[in-house]
Design an enzyme around this catalytic site. Structure first.
Site, short mmCIF file in Angstrom:
data_model
loop_
_atom_site.label_atom_id
_atom_site.label_comp_id
_atom_site.label_asym_id
_atom_site.label_seq_id
_atom_site.Cartn_x
_atom_site.Cartn_y
_atom_site.Cartn_z
N ASN A 42 -3.40 -14.55 16.86
CA ASN A 42 -4.14 -13.29 17.33
C ASN A 42 -4.73 -13.65 18.84
O ASN A 42 -4.98 -14.21 19.25
CB ASN A 42 -5.84 -13.21 16.53
CG ASN A 42 -6.21 -14.34 16.58
OD1 ASN A 42 -5.60 -15.97 16.62
ND2 ASN A 42 -7.24 -15.03 15.99
N GLU A 44 -7.76 -12.32 21.27
CA GLU A 44 -8.82 -11.67 21.88
C GLU A 44 -9.38 -11.59 22.76
O GLU A 44 -8.69 -11.88 23.74
CB GLU A 44 -9.92 -12.55 20.88
CG GLU A 44 -10.17 -12.67 19.91
CD GLU A 44 -11.20 -13.46 19.43
OE1 GLU A 44 -11.10 -14.05 17.64
OE2 GLU A 44 -11.91 -14.26 19.92
N CYS A 53 -4.07 -8.26 16.30
CA CYS A 53 -4.09 -9.66 15.62
C CYS A 53 -2.44 -10.13 15.48
O CYS A 53 -1.68 -9.14 15.98
CB CYS A 53 -4.19 -8.76 14.53
SG CYS A 53 -6.08 -7.91 13.88
N GLU A 55 -0.54 -10.23 13.11
CA GLU A 55 0.53 -9.25 12.80
C GLU A 55 1.12 -8.70 13.34
O GLU A 55 2.78 -8.43 13.72
CB GLU A 55 0.34 -8.94 11.15
CG GLU A 55 -0.48 -10.04 10.31
CD GLU A 55 -1.95 -10.42 10.58
OE1 GLU A 55 -2.29 -11.01 11.40
OE2 GLU A 55 -2.90 -10.21 9.29
N CYS A 86 -5.94 -7.39 8.30
CA CYS A 86 -6.55 -6.16 8.26
C CYS A 86 -6.09 -4.61 8.08
O CYS A 86 -4.86 -4.94 7.87
CB CYS A 86 -7.64 -6.34 9.48
SG CYS A 86 -6.47 -5.76 10.81
N CYS A 89 -3.61 -3.97 10.62
CA CYS A 89 -2.21 -4.91 10.16
C CYS A 89 -1.71 -4.17 8.91
O CYS A 89 -0.04 -4.15 9.01
CB CYS A 89 -2.23 -6.29 9.65
SG CYS A 89 -3.00 -6.24 11.89
#
Length: 130
Positions: A42, A44, A53, A55, A86, A89
């Site tokens: 990930n 940010e 993310c 994934e 999430c 994803c």
């Protein structure tokens, strides 16, 4: 490669996460049907909506290299609970492999396994547009 080995490879990705805000690193390894592995972490951003993310990082890397069929993904975090993907994803993974195997781990390296369609029940995908 065993499921546990894929999970361990995903744990290696935690070190590359850029998480100055949440302090919640996530690692992922996506396996294409030909066995090629794509890693992700990930990343940010101060503009929170611009974060990505682990994934989706792995999926974008795979697709940008011509891979669009996947069989497994391992998703790991440094938390007591399993590192569930999430909704965004789940939706992105569904675009390419609604029946893929999803390995979800927690910091003690134990993991659970699901088919993606169990995590995204009645998902919207390419078949929905026919």
């Amino acid at each position: 490669m065993t499921d546990q080995e894929l999970v361990e490879k995903a744990f290696e990705m935690l070190q590359y996460s850029y998480v100055p805000y949440s302090k919640f690193p996530v690692g992922a390894v996506l396996e294409s049907i030909d066995g090629t592995l794509f890693t992700g972490c990930n990343v940010e951003n101060a503009a929170y909506g611009s974060a990505i993310c682990a994934e989706r990082t792995a999926v974008v890397k795979a697709v940008s290299e011509g891979h669009r069929a996947f069989k497994r993904i391992a998703i790991v975090g440094n938390s007591e609970d399993y590192c569930w993907p999430c909704g965004s994803c789940r939706q992105v993974l569904n675009e390419f492999a609604p029946d893929m195997k999803v390995l979800i781990a927690r910091k003690d390296h134990s993991f659970v396994s699901f088919q993606l369609d169990e995590l995204l029940v009645h998902g919207f995908g390419p078949k929905s547009l026919k």
